[in-house]
Scaffold this motif. Structure first.
Motif, PDB file in Angstrom:
ATOM      1  N   PRO A 292       0.828  -1.206   0.000  1.00 14.99           N
ATOM      2  CA  PRO A 292       0.000   0.000   0.000  1.00 14.99           C
ATOM      3  C   PRO A 292       0.867   1.262   0.000  1.00 14.99           C
ATOM      4  N   CYS A 293       0.411   2.247  -0.756  1.00 10.56           N
ATOM      5  CA  CYS A 293       1.104   3.534  -0.828  1.00 10.56           C
ATOM      6  C   CYS A 293       0.030   4.600  -1.067  1.00 10.56           C
ATOM      7  N   MET A 294      -0.136   5.474  -0.109  1.00  7.03           N
ATOM      8  CA  MET A 294      -1.217   6.451  -0.185  1.00  7.03           C
ATOM      9  C   MET A 294      -0.708   7.781  -0.754  1.00  7.03           C
ATOM     10  N   LEU A 295      -1.486   8.312  -1.669  1.00 14.52           N
ATOM     11  CA  LEU A 295      -1.208   9.625  -2.253  1.00 14.52           C
ATOM     12  C   LEU A 295      -2.537  10.366  -2.340  1.00 14.52           C
ATOM     13  N   GLY A 296      -2.714  11.327  -1.456  1.00 14.96           N
ATOM     14  CA  GLY A 296      -3.956  12.102  -1.455  1.00 14.96           C
ATOM     15  C   GLY A 296      -5.177  11.255  -1.151  1.00 14.96           C
ATOM     16  N   GLY A 297      -5.046  10.252  -0.282  1.00 14.58           N
ATOM     17  CA  GLY A 297      -6.162   9.405   0.070  1.00 14.58           C
ATOM     18  C   GLY A 297      -6.443   8.284  -0.914  1.00 14.58           C
ATOM     19  N   VAL A 298      -5.606   8.141  -1.933  1.00 13.27           N
ATOM     20  CA  VAL A 298      -5.784   7.103  -2.942  1.00 13.27           C
ATOM     21  C   VAL A 298      -4.594   6.149  -2.861  1.00 13.27           C
ATOM     22  N   ASP A 299      -4.874   4.858  -2.881  1.00  8.03           N
ATOM     23  CA  ASP A 299      -3.808   3.858  -2.847  1.00  8.03           C
ATOM     24  C   ASP A 299      -3.234   3.696  -4.258  1.00  8.03           C
ATOM     25  N   ILE A 300      -1.980   4.120  -4.450  1.00  9.38           N
ATOM     26  CA  ILE A 300      -1.330   3.981  -5.759  1.00  9.38           C
ATOM     27  C   ILE A 300      -0.331   2.830  -5.765  1.00  9.38           C
ATOM     28  N   GLY A 301      -0.413   1.966  -4.758  1.00  9.87           N
ATOM     29  CA  GLY A 301       0.479   0.806  -4.671  1.00  9.87           C
ATOM     30  C   GLY A 301       0.416  -0.086  -5.896  1.00  9.87           C
ATOM     31  N   PRO A 302      -0.798  -0.454  -6.379  1.00  8.14           N
ATOM     32  CA  PRO A 302      -0.853  -1.286  -7.586  1.00  8.14           C
ATOM     33  C   PRO A 302      -0.242  -0.610  -8.815  1.00  8.14           C
ATOM     34  N   THR A 303      -0.431   0.689  -8.933  1.00  2.44           N
ATOM     35  CA  THR A 303       0.153   1.423 -10.065  1.00  2.44           C
ATOM     36  C   THR A 303       1.675   1.415  -9.969  1.00  2.44           C
ATOM     37  N   LEU A 304       2.204   1.633  -8.763  1.00  2.00           N
ATOM     38  CA  LEU A 304       3.656   1.599  -8.581  1.00  2.00           C
ATOM     39  C   LEU A 304       4.204   0.203  -8.865  1.00  2.00           C
ATOM     40  N   TYR A 305       3.458  -0.810  -8.487  1.00  2.00           N
ATOM     41  CA  TYR A 305       3.881  -2.185  -8.758  1.00  2.00           C
ATOM     42  C   TYR A 305       3.987  -2.430 -10.264  1.00  2.00           C
ATOM     43  N   VAL A 306       2.968  -2.006 -11.003  1.00  2.00           N
ATOM     44  CA  VAL A 306       2.982  -2.193 -12.459  1.00  2.00           C
ATOM     45  C   VAL A 306       4.136  -1.403 -13.081  1.00  2.00           C
ATOM     46  N   LEU A 307       4.346  -0.167 -12.636  1.00  2.00           N
ATOM     47  CA  LEU A 307       5.450   0.636 -13.167  1.00  2.00           C
ATOM     48  C   LEU A 307       6.799  -0.021 -12.881  1.00  2.00           C
ATOM     49  N   GLY A 308       6.940  -0.593 -11.700  1.00  2.00           N
ATOM     50  CA  GLY A 308       8.194  -1.250 -11.345  1.00  2.00           C
ATOM     51  C   GLY A 308       8.436  -2.519 -12.133  1.00  2.00           C
TER      52      GLY A 308
END
Length: 120
Positions: free
Chosen positions: A65-81
């Protein structure tokens, strides 16, 4: 009555050559190919930058999990990585793009230098 041109008169200047359609296509393909080859590296850089700025953990094992402005961008970061693995396929094209653009820059500088010295 037809006028005959004086053979000793100077010729009128020729118009500048128009850019050819094929040349534009080559440059368009070069830019598109370069962008496509470098996208996996850019995705990893973006992932690392965002994760570092937000203090998040990113790895290929699982989504964190990674929160940015109340939104979890963890899956997006995973795909980018994970997109970084595509560099195994695009690395040769990345190298070719570097060689191509260095050659294009040297050709441009050579032509500019030749034009500045007055040589043909």
């Amino acid at each position: 009555m037809t006028m005959i041109r004086d053979p000793w008169a100077p010729l009128p200047p020729s118009p500048p050559p128009a850019p050819r359609r094929r040349t534009r296509l080559v440059w368009l393909l070069a830019v598109a190919g370069t962008a496509l080859a470098w996208l996996p590296l850019l995705s990893v850089v973006l992932c690392a930058t965002l994760a570092g700025a937000l203090g998040c953990q990113v790895d290929e094992g699982s989504v964190h999990p990674c929160m940015l402005g109340g939104v979890d961008i963890g899956p997006t970061l995973y795909v980018l990585g994970v997109m970084g693995w595509l560099m195994l396929a695009t690395a040769p094209f990345m190298l070719l793009s570097i060689v191509f653009w260095l050659g294009a820059a040297l050709r441009f500088l050579w032509r500019r230098w030749r034009g500045a010295t007055g040589a043909t």
